[in-house]
Scaffold this active site. Structure first.
Site, PDB file in Angstrom:
ATOM      1  N   HIS A  87      -1.324   0.484  -0.989  1.00 58.61           N
ATOM      2  CA  HIS A  87      -2.485  -0.489  -1.263  1.00 58.61           C
ATOM      3  C   HIS A  87      -3.629   0.124  -0.214  1.00 58.61           C
ATOM      4  O   HIS A  87      -4.747  -0.178  -0.361  1.00 58.61           O
ATOM      5  CB  HIS A  87      -2.345  -1.932  -0.643  1.00 58.61           C
ATOM      6  CG  HIS A  87      -1.908  -1.821   1.153  1.00 58.61           C
ATOM      7  ND1 HIS A  87      -0.811  -1.261   1.520  1.00 58.61           N
ATOM      8  CD2 HIS A  87      -2.695  -2.093   2.167  1.00 58.61           C
ATOM      9  CE1 HIS A  87      -1.046  -1.165   2.775  1.00 58.61           C
ATOM     10  NE2 HIS A  87      -2.178  -1.830   3.281  1.00 58.61           N
ATOM     11  N   GLU A 139       5.587   1.498   9.643  1.00 55.49           N
ATOM     12  CA  GLU A 139       4.393   2.096   9.038  1.00 55.49           C
ATOM     13  C   GLU A 139       3.497   2.619   9.990  1.00 55.49           C
ATOM     14  O   GLU A 139       2.979   2.311  10.929  1.00 55.49           O
ATOM     15  CB  GLU A 139       3.434   0.882   8.440  1.00 55.49           C
ATOM     16  CG  GLU A 139       2.238   1.244   7.635  1.00 55.49           C
ATOM     17  CD  GLU A 139       0.778   1.390   8.484  1.00 55.49           C
ATOM     18  OE1 GLU A 139      -0.007   1.890   8.037  1.00 55.49           O
ATOM     19  OE2 GLU A 139       1.040   1.059   9.607  1.00 55.49           O
ATOM     20  N   ARG A 144       7.798  -5.499   7.308  1.00 51.83           N
ATOM     21  CA  ARG A 144       6.940  -3.891   7.351  1.00 51.83           C
ATOM     22  C   ARG A 144       6.208  -4.047   8.798  1.00 51.83           C
ATOM     23  O   ARG A 144       5.451  -4.974   9.094  1.00 51.83           O
ATOM     24  CB  ARG A 144       5.983  -3.871   6.308  1.00 51.83           C
ATOM     25  CG  ARG A 144       5.286  -2.781   6.222  1.00 51.83           C
ATOM     26  CD  ARG A 144       3.885  -3.114   5.319  1.00 51.83           C
ATOM     27  NE  ARG A 144       3.059  -2.096   5.437  1.00 51.83           N
ATOM     28  CZ  ARG A 144       1.694  -1.897   6.037  1.00 51.83           C
ATOM     29  NH1 ARG A 144       1.939  -2.786   7.114  1.00 51.83           N
ATOM     30  NH2 ARG A 144       1.182  -0.955   6.087  1.00 51.83           N
ATOM     31  N   HIS A 196      -1.743  -6.597  16.528  1.00 50.73           N
ATOM     32  CA  HIS A 196      -3.050  -7.216  16.549  1.00 50.73           C
ATOM     33  C   HIS A 196      -3.127  -8.512  15.909  1.00 50.73           C
ATOM     34  O   HIS A 196      -2.020  -8.747  14.990  1.00 50.73           O
ATOM     35  CB  HIS A 196      -4.216  -6.537  16.203  1.00 50.73           C
ATOM     36  CG  HIS A 196      -4.265  -6.000  14.928  1.00 50.73           C
ATOM     37  ND1 HIS A 196      -3.685  -4.693  14.609  1.00 50.73           N
ATOM     38  CD2 HIS A 196      -4.581  -6.673  13.579  1.00 50.73           C
ATOM     39  CE1 HIS A 196      -3.795  -4.471  13.267  1.00 50.73           C
ATOM     40  NE2 HIS A 196      -4.081  -5.807  12.721  1.00 50.73           N
ATOM     41  N   ASP A 199       3.734  -3.202  10.848  1.00 51.86           N
ATOM     42  CA  ASP A 199       2.423  -2.557  10.768  1.00 51.86           C
ATOM     43  C   ASP A 199       1.932  -1.916  12.061  1.00 51.86           C
ATOM     44  O   ASP A 199       2.002  -2.312  13.254  1.00 51.86           O
ATOM     45  CB  ASP A 199       1.318  -3.611  10.495  1.00 51.86           C
ATOM     46  CG  ASP A 199       0.047  -2.989  10.304  1.00 51.86           C
ATOM     47  OD1 ASP A 199      -0.118  -2.552   9.289  1.00 51.86           O
ATOM     48  OD2 ASP A 199      -0.810  -3.613  10.803  1.00 51.86           O
ATOM     49  N   ASP A 217      -9.879  -7.477   6.357  1.00 50.77           N
ATOM     50  CA  ASP A 217      -8.928  -6.515   6.125  1.00 50.77           C
ATOM     51  C   ASP A 217      -7.905  -6.698   5.187  1.00 50.77           C
ATOM     52  O   ASP A 217      -6.444  -6.075   5.507  1.00 50.77           O
ATOM     53  CB  ASP A 217      -8.247  -5.801   7.614  1.00 50.77           C
ATOM     54  CG  ASP A 217      -7.816  -4.507   7.432  1.00 50.77           C
ATOM     55  OD1 ASP A 217      -7.999  -3.612   6.619  1.00 50.77           O
ATOM     56  OD2 ASP A 217      -7.026  -4.268   8.414  1.00 50.77           O
TER      57      ASP A 217
END
Length: 630
Positions: free
Chosen positions: A390, A326, A282, A185, A284, A142
């Site tokens: 991205h 985010e 950041r 995660h 996530d 990922d």
């Protein structure tokens, strides 16, 4: 073992004793912060873990971890803490400019990024976001968002020492280092994951693992299916037949924050990175971090409590570090994560999506409505305004906003997807669909700015759209963020289809390797790279010398033209921004501008502008005008 008490006296003493043990003596700076933060952190822990028998010990352990991190924090970072504490709004300046890139695709390695610092200074960057760079599984990971260790850099990129040295060099150049903190995660190869599956004491409750489908089926009655191409539902089956929660890819296993040991462990990883010189984390997938049966398991109240608690821990051990949210969810939910005690910064997915919506429809009304009604933020916080990232573009506008303009949200999203992936007649875009779900009629869009805007298709308005999109991001306040390479007009890279690790993820189409030819041509006006770079850097420089573009409230300015988006930036002076998203020139009449004196100045060129006869905006054109109210 003891629960946290409504009367915190004993709990406080346990926490202070743990701090004394770590610091080994008085530390006036830490003690002052502890006095302020401990009551807040205690209250948050009571709300999160008040029913736990180990609550008091969990709180003491977290505070002790912060104390140990502060004890080991390098002196130059403690000096940064003092400067930032004295200037808490440092990130609200008009001089702020962010850049984002993948280390390997942009510069090969962390040492290669260090070699690019002179260019970052030339461009005006004050903030550099390096995409996930931690150890991850080989193959599909990922894009690095499956982390196997938060304390080890992907060996192909360098080492943790390289990252710390890069952070120091960036800091000396006036550039803050930003990294992703993937805290919903981990990779299934993370040490914690392996120990949890093996049932090792202390780790068996780090993830959400169930013996059969009974509980997964109940949860999946109300949770979304995020990546249907990868696996159905929110769970994947382990080799031994058990089921584990995996919101995203099957190799990304969700952590169980109902266990305070998970909170402590992740707080420790944050503090470790802060001591390497990371200045912004950041955060996530913030919307997904707490689970409760019978809910969507998104944006639950506990998610906010967790963010506040993490903030308090960082304020103890690394007080200069900021959080960036985010949350690609409904606009009403995005805003809830933004505050000085949760995430001081946040991506602005609504403005990003509606910028592209306006270019496709040639109608700026939905974007105008968002700027009018959904742009304001709490004091001391800021948007990170980006043209693209991205990741994919999801059409996250509010259906109720669309309905107010007579637009059906569902059919409009279908149109936008068709338009940007080349299925709509006459489209200028060359985007690629991502995670298309024919059953739900849902998809997202990928593509570089230039390819989405029409440069790849050879559309005559392509370059102008690239500049216009960035002009909006640069003028609405907050921190504008460039995906590095977009300032050179880089196009989609379709070679990802030939790479087995990337072929199933179309987002790699807009993660091209840096183009040395385009970089070398950045000052050559006969090239696409040269024209886009020259025009865009002129806007960046104009922004830097315009205090009204600092993070101050945006004031709407309406014209009768649906294709024109307008607003004012009012500080010591007034800057009027007008942007035409249409394919035809528009004249903004003198009556519309009659609230200003006729003599204005173009912020970018410095030229005088006479408003007495109105103002012409070319197709895909904009003006930043210094005006004086009558």
């Amino acid at each position: 073992m003891a629960r946290l008490s409504p009367d915190p006296t004993t709990d406080f003493e346990a926490a202070r004793a743990a701090v004394r043990s770590e610091l080994g003596g008085p530390d006036a700076s830490f003690d002052a912060r502890l006095q302020e933060s401990l009551p807040v952190l205690h209250d948050l822990f009571r709300q999160l873990y008040g029913e736990r028998e180990d609550g008091r010990e969990a709180l003491a352990a977290v505070v002790a971890s912060a104390a140990a991190s502060w004890r080991d924090r390098p002196d130059d970072l403690k000096a940064l803490d003092r400067r930032r504490t004295a200037d808490p709004g440092w990130y609200l300046s008009e001089r702020m400019l962010g850049g984002v890139c993948y280390v390997d695709r942009y510069a090969g390695s962390l040492r290669g990024i260090r070699d690019r610092i002179p260019y970052f200074r030339e461009l005006g960057l004050t903030y550099l976001h390096l995409m996930p760079l931690f150890a991850s599984p080989e193959g599909n990971n990922d894009g690095g968002y499956a982390v196997s260790s938060y304390r080890a850099v992907d060996e192909k990129l360098g080492t943790m020492d390289d990252l710390a040295e890069l952070a120091a060099d960036l800091r000396e150049a006036g550039i803050s280092l930003v990294v992703d903190f993937i805290f919903n995660h981990t990779s299934n190869q993370h040490e914690w994951a392996q120990k949890a599956v093996a049932g090792e004491p202390g780790y068996e409750d780090f993830y959400l693992i169930f013996p059969d489908r009974t509980m997964p089926d109940r949860y999946e009655e109300t949770v979304r299916e995020i990546f249907p191409d990868d696996h159905p539902g929110a769970f994947v089956q382990l080799d031994d037949g058990r089921w584990i929660w995996a919101t995203f890819y099957h190799f990304q296993w969700d952590l169980n924050y109902a266990n305070p040991a998970v909170f402590r462990a992740m707080a420790g990883e944050m503090l470790f990175l802060a001591n390497q010189g990371v200045e912004v984390l950041r955060m996530d997938a913030v919307a997904f971090i707490w689970k409760r049966l019978g809910t969507t398991c998104e944006s639950l109240p506990e998610a906010h409590l967790l963010l506040r608690a993490f903030n308090q821990v960082l304020s103890l051990g690394a007080p200069s570090v900021l959080f960036k949210s985010e949350a690609i969810v409904h606009p009403d939910e995005v805003i809830t994560y933004i505050s000085t005690d949760e995430c001081q910064l946040s991506y602005n997915p609504l403005q990003m999506a509606l910028g592209w919506e306006a270019l496709a429809t040639r109608d700026g009304r939905l974007l105008q409505k968002a700027l009018d009604e959904r742009h304001a933020l709490p004091a001391g916080t800021a948007w990170v305004n980006y043209v693209r990232s991205h990741d994919d573009i999801g059409w996250t506008f509010a259906d109720e906003d669309a309905a107010a303009l007579g637009i059906d949200g569902y059919s409009h999203r279908r149109f936008l997807n068709d338009f940007y992936v080349g299925r709509f007649p006459g489209t200028f875009s060359r985007g690629v669909p991502f995670q298309e779900n024919p059953k739900a009629g849902d998809a997202r869009v990928t593509g570089t700015t230039a390819s989405l805007a029409g440069v790849e298709a050879g559309d005559p308005g392509g370059e102008d759209r690239v500049i216009l999109a960035h002009a909006l991001a640069l003028s609405t306040g907050g921190i504008p963020l460039l995906y590095l390479g977009d300032e050179l007009g880089q196009l989609n890279d379709y070679s990802y289809r030939d790479d087995p690790a990337h072929a199933g993820d179309s987002r790699w189409v807009h993660r091209p390797a840096a183009d040395p030819v385009a970089f070398a041509a950045r000052h050559d006006p006969t090239t696409v790279a040269g024209r886009i770079h020259t025009r865009l850097t002129a806007l960046i420089e104009a922004r830097r010398r315009t205090p009204e573009f600092a993070d101050i409230p945006l004031t709407p300015f309406h014209t009768p033209h649906p294709s024109v988006v307008g607003f004012q930036r009012i500080g010591e002076g007034v800057v009027l921004v007008l942007a035409n998203v249409g394919d035809d020139a528009v004249v903004v009449e003198a009556d519309t501008l009659s609230g200003f004196r006729a003599d204005a100045t173009d912020v970018v060129t410095g030229e005088d502008v006479d408003l007495s006869g109105g103002l012409e905006l070319p197709a895909h054109g904009f003006r930043w005008l210094r005006v004086r109210p009558v």
